[in-house]
Design an enzyme around this catalytic site. Structure first.
Site, PDB file in Angstrom:
ATOM      1  N   HIS A  43       2.325  -3.096  -3.440  1.00  0.00           N
ATOM      2  CA  HIS A  43       1.052  -2.366  -3.482  1.00  0.00           C
ATOM      3  C   HIS A  43       0.855  -1.856  -4.909  1.00  0.00           C
ATOM      4  CE1 HIS A  43      -1.727   0.612  -1.136  1.00  0.00           C
ATOM      5  NE2 HIS A  43      -2.204   0.357  -2.332  1.00  0.00           N
ATOM      6  N   GLU A  70      -1.077  -5.646  -1.302  1.00  0.00           N
ATOM      7  CA  GLU A  70      -2.005  -4.656  -0.762  1.00  0.00           C
ATOM      8  C   GLU A  70      -2.725  -3.976  -1.907  1.00  0.00           C
ATOM      9  OE1 GLU A  70       1.116  -2.861   2.545  1.00  0.00           O
ATOM     10  OE2 GLU A  70       0.501  -1.687   0.808  1.00  0.00           O
ATOM     11  N   HIS A 190       2.997   1.451   7.936  1.00  0.00           N
ATOM     12  CA  HIS A 190       2.977   2.820   7.415  1.00  0.00           C
ATOM     13  C   HIS A 190       3.819   3.729   8.299  1.00  0.00           C
ATOM     14  CE1 HIS A 190       1.845   5.847   4.610  1.00  0.00           C
ATOM     15  NE2 HIS A 190       1.125   4.970   3.960  1.00  0.00           N
TER      16      HIS A 190
END
Ligand code: PXP
Length: 239
Positions: A43, A70, A190
């Site tokens: 990310h 991401e 998450h």
């Protein structure tokens, strides 16, 4: 079988703390794959506080499993992923200063923007996933962006799981069922952890992939990386 994609941001955070190349992010990704992970997730953020742009290009050359990037779809981010062409891009709505992703997309307000971005990525051969809160009523709006998958934002599950797993999982089951009706593939991530992973994976139908970073890398400090990847895979797949 649900794939385990390991998010290696935290390994880059550790490396960046000293300015050198220890621990080596690319080597870590290769080891994680050797130990059995089916994907690597990064990310990158605009301030490069963990994964750097240069890591993304190096990882593209090294990763042999599924590479998932991401990020918030700024023009910079889109230029990078269109060059790198990972297997999957997961679009997240977080502002640059956010410590970590803290909400799914408002797919109603941002529908036309997302539709255009999804089409751009897909025309480059990249699969697209959209980060979404576990609200079944959002699924039809997500589907109308043309996305291939949604990634369920699992923080609320992780928070509710210790006291009441049945109620914590309920919105995720409902959203997963709605996703199946609309032909959308399903990812999740998450705050998934060794403790809450098995219950989640065994209750969510058609879960294609989980991406896990913080808890897995933290556990690896105590249990070792190889052992930890194997333990997470066992939790993911045991009946
Ligand atoms: N999915 C998304 C969209 C994320 O932003 C993150 C954190 O970078 C994760 C999954 C992985 O979360 P965690 O590090 O808590 O496992």
């Amino acid at each position: 079988m649900t794939k385990l994609s390991v998010n290696i941001n935290k390994i880059a955070t550790l490396r960046n703390a000293r300015g050198g190349n220890d621990p080596d992010v690319v080597k870590a990704a290769m080891r994680i794959e050797q130990f059995g992970a089916e994907g690597i997730t990064v990310h990158p953020r605009p301030d490069e506080r963990h994964i750097r742009r240069s890591d993304v290009y190096q990882l593209k050359e090294a990763v042999t499993t599924e590479f998932n990037i991401e990020g918030y779809p700024s023009e910079d981010f889109l230029r990078m992923v269109l060059e790198v062409k990972p297997h999957q891009v997961t679009l997240v709505p977080d502002p640059p200063e956010a410590i970590t992703s803290n909400a799914g997309w408002d797919v109603i307000t941002h529908q036309s923007m997302l539709r255009e971005i999804v089409a751009r990525l897909q025309s480059a051969g990249i699969r697209v996933s959209i980060f979404l809160n576990p609200q079944p009523e959002l699924v039809e709006h997500a589907a109308s962006t043309g996305t291939d998958r949604i990634e369920l934002y699992t923080e609320s599950y992780a928070v509710g799981f210790p006291s009441n797993p049945e109620s914590a999982i309920q919105p995720f089951v409902a959203t997963a069922e709605e996703a199946a009706k609309h032909g959308l593939g399903l990812n999740a991530g998450h705050d998934l952890s060794f403790r809450n992973l098995h219950y989640f994976a065994s209750h969510i139908p058609n879960l294609l992939e989980v991406s896990i970073g913080h808890a897995l890398v933290s556990d690896a400090l105590f249990w070792g990386l190889e052992n930890t990847v194997n333990l997470y895979k066992r939790e993911l797949h045991r009946p």
